[in-house]
Design an enzyme around this catalytic site. Sequence first.
Site, mmCIF file in Angstrom:
data_model
loop_
_atom_site.group_PDB
_atom_site.id
_atom_site.type_symbol
_atom_site.label_atom_id
_atom_site.label_comp_id
_atom_site.label_asym_id
_atom_site.label_seq_id
_atom_site.Cartn_x
_atom_site.Cartn_y
_atom_site.Cartn_z
ATOM 1 N N TRP A 8 0.825 -1.223 0.000
ATOM 2 C CA TRP A 8 0.000 0.000 0.000
ATOM 3 C C TRP A 8 0.856 1.270 0.000
ATOM 4 O O TRP A 8 0.331 2.368 -0.060
ATOM 5 C CB TRP A 8 -0.945 -0.002 1.208
ATOM 6 C CG TRP A 8 -1.981 -1.093 1.156
ATOM 7 C CD1 TRP A 8 -2.266 -1.893 0.085
ATOM 8 C CD2 TRP A 8 -2.871 -1.501 2.201
ATOM 9 N NE1 TRP A 8 -3.278 -2.775 0.397
ATOM 10 C CE2 TRP A 8 -3.664 -2.557 1.699
ATOM 11 C CE3 TRP A 8 -3.075 -1.093 3.516
ATOM 12 C CZ2 TRP A 8 -4.643 -3.187 2.458
ATOM 13 C CZ3 TRP A 8 -4.051 -1.726 4.285
ATOM 14 C CH2 TRP A 8 -4.832 -2.760 3.759
ATOM 15 N N HIS A 94 12.877 -2.377 -1.691
ATOM 16 C CA HIS A 94 11.994 -1.913 -2.764
ATOM 17 C C HIS A 94 12.709 -0.812 -3.552
ATOM 18 O O HIS A 94 13.427 -0.001 -2.983
ATOM 19 C CB HIS A 94 10.682 -1.387 -2.163
ATOM 20 C CG HIS A 94 9.645 -1.132 -3.217
ATOM 21 N ND1 HIS A 94 9.664 -0.023 -4.018
ATOM 22 C CD2 HIS A 94 8.580 -1.869 -3.622
ATOM 23 C CE1 HIS A 94 8.648 -0.091 -4.867
ATOM 24 N NE2 HIS A 94 7.975 -1.202 -4.648
ATOM 25 N N GLU A 166 10.995 -6.862 -9.750
ATOM 26 C CA GLU A 166 10.216 -5.661 -10.041
ATOM 27 C C GLU A 166 11.051 -4.701 -10.890
ATOM 28 O O GLU A 166 11.802 -3.879 -10.343
ATOM 29 C CB GLU A 166 9.835 -4.948 -8.747
ATOM 30 C CG GLU A 166 8.923 -5.727 -7.844
ATOM 31 C CD GLU A 166 8.036 -4.791 -7.034
ATOM 32 O OE1 GLU A 166 6.822 -4.929 -7.106
ATOM 33 O OE2 GLU A 166 8.567 -3.901 -6.363
ATOM 34 N N GLY A 172 4.315 1.224 -11.338
ATOM 35 C CA GLY A 172 3.432 2.386 -11.360
ATOM 36 C C GLY A 172 3.338 3.082 -12.704
ATOM 37 O O GLY A 172 2.891 4.223 -12.790
ATOM 38 N N SER A 210 2.985 -2.866 -12.243
ATOM 39 C CA SER A 210 1.792 -2.622 -13.068
ATOM 40 C C SER A 210 0.936 -3.870 -13.271
ATOM 41 O O SER A 210 0.388 -4.098 -14.344
ATOM 42 C CB SER A 210 2.185 -2.019 -14.425
ATOM 43 O OG SER A 210 2.730 -0.730 -14.236
HETATM 44 P P1 PGA Z 1 2.598 -1.142 -9.004
HETATM 45 O O1 PGA Z 1 3.707 -1.203 -7.873
HETATM 46 O O2 PGA Z 1 1.800 -2.403 -8.931
HETATM 47 O O3 PGA Z 1 1.782 0.075 -8.684
HETATM 48 O O4 PGA Z 1 3.312 -1.009 -10.323
HETATM 49 C C1 PGA Z 1 4.356 -2.393 -7.553
HETATM 50 C C2 PGA Z 1 5.329 -2.165 -6.427
HETATM 51 O O5 PGA Z 1 5.906 -1.084 -6.337
HETATM 52 O O6 PGA Z 1 5.543 -3.056 -5.592
#
Ligand code: PGA
Length: 256
Positions: A8, A94, A166, A172, A210
């Site tokens: 979140w 992250h 990721e 995002g 995403s």
């Molecule tokens: P997102 O983010 O699904 O909004 O692309 C993933 C994340 O940052 O863990």
Amino acid sequence: MKYIVANWKMNLGIRESVALARGTLLALQGKDVVPEVVLCPSATALAEVHKTLARTRMHLGAQNVGPARAGAFTGEVGVAQLEDLGCTYAIIGHSERRMQLGEPDAAVALKLAAVWESSTIIPILCVGESKETREQGQADAFVKGELLSALQALKPKRKKLLIAYEPVWAIGTGTPATVADALSMGAMIRSTVVSLGFKEEDVAVLYGGSTTAENAYSFLREPEIDGLLVGGASLKMQDMHGILNAACDVISAQEV
Ligand code: PGA
């Protein structure tokens, strides 16, 4: 086993977090087989969301962790404190922390080592390359470097280790990696981790970036993709329900 981790990020107050946790729980109602769902609210909401998740099939995760169990680290939340709050997962490294907050590989390694010693908290280590790195054909080498730096000093033992691939350019942006790219990077990640002495059955490789209710199934149906780390879509109840339904469908189909 499939994992759905909801990140979140720095959103929602305490009441909103509890409401979203309750709403998310509804998606699993009446389902026989469910994925391992981990909700990662802000540190401010961990205690209240923990109460909401008590005696349910969902788990609580932290978005970050301090570099030790406890000690002189002003402003950080240590591993012992996260245990106290009822966290059983913690996201480490992250890309938003690495890139926007300047968290170096060395700090990621310290955090992972601290969580690795916990008997209750499972680490979710994030790795992923930038757009430039991918365009230069260096994506695999870069991700491998992140893995080695975080894992090399860790003593393998029988404990779950989640790695989330990721790619920074997919987070995002509305542009996820292709399933093929996620699979090929996932294979590299798995073989690198196994080459360091970790047991294959203890390692889970997730994809994040995403993911949506629309594309979740295409990733989750791949046996080599052990789950998703979901950001933006996890804040929207309907989208999250879609993602959880996709995971339940995949698990039920694999069981028959
Ligand atoms: P997102 O983010 O699904 O909004 O692309 C993933 C994340 O940052 O863990």
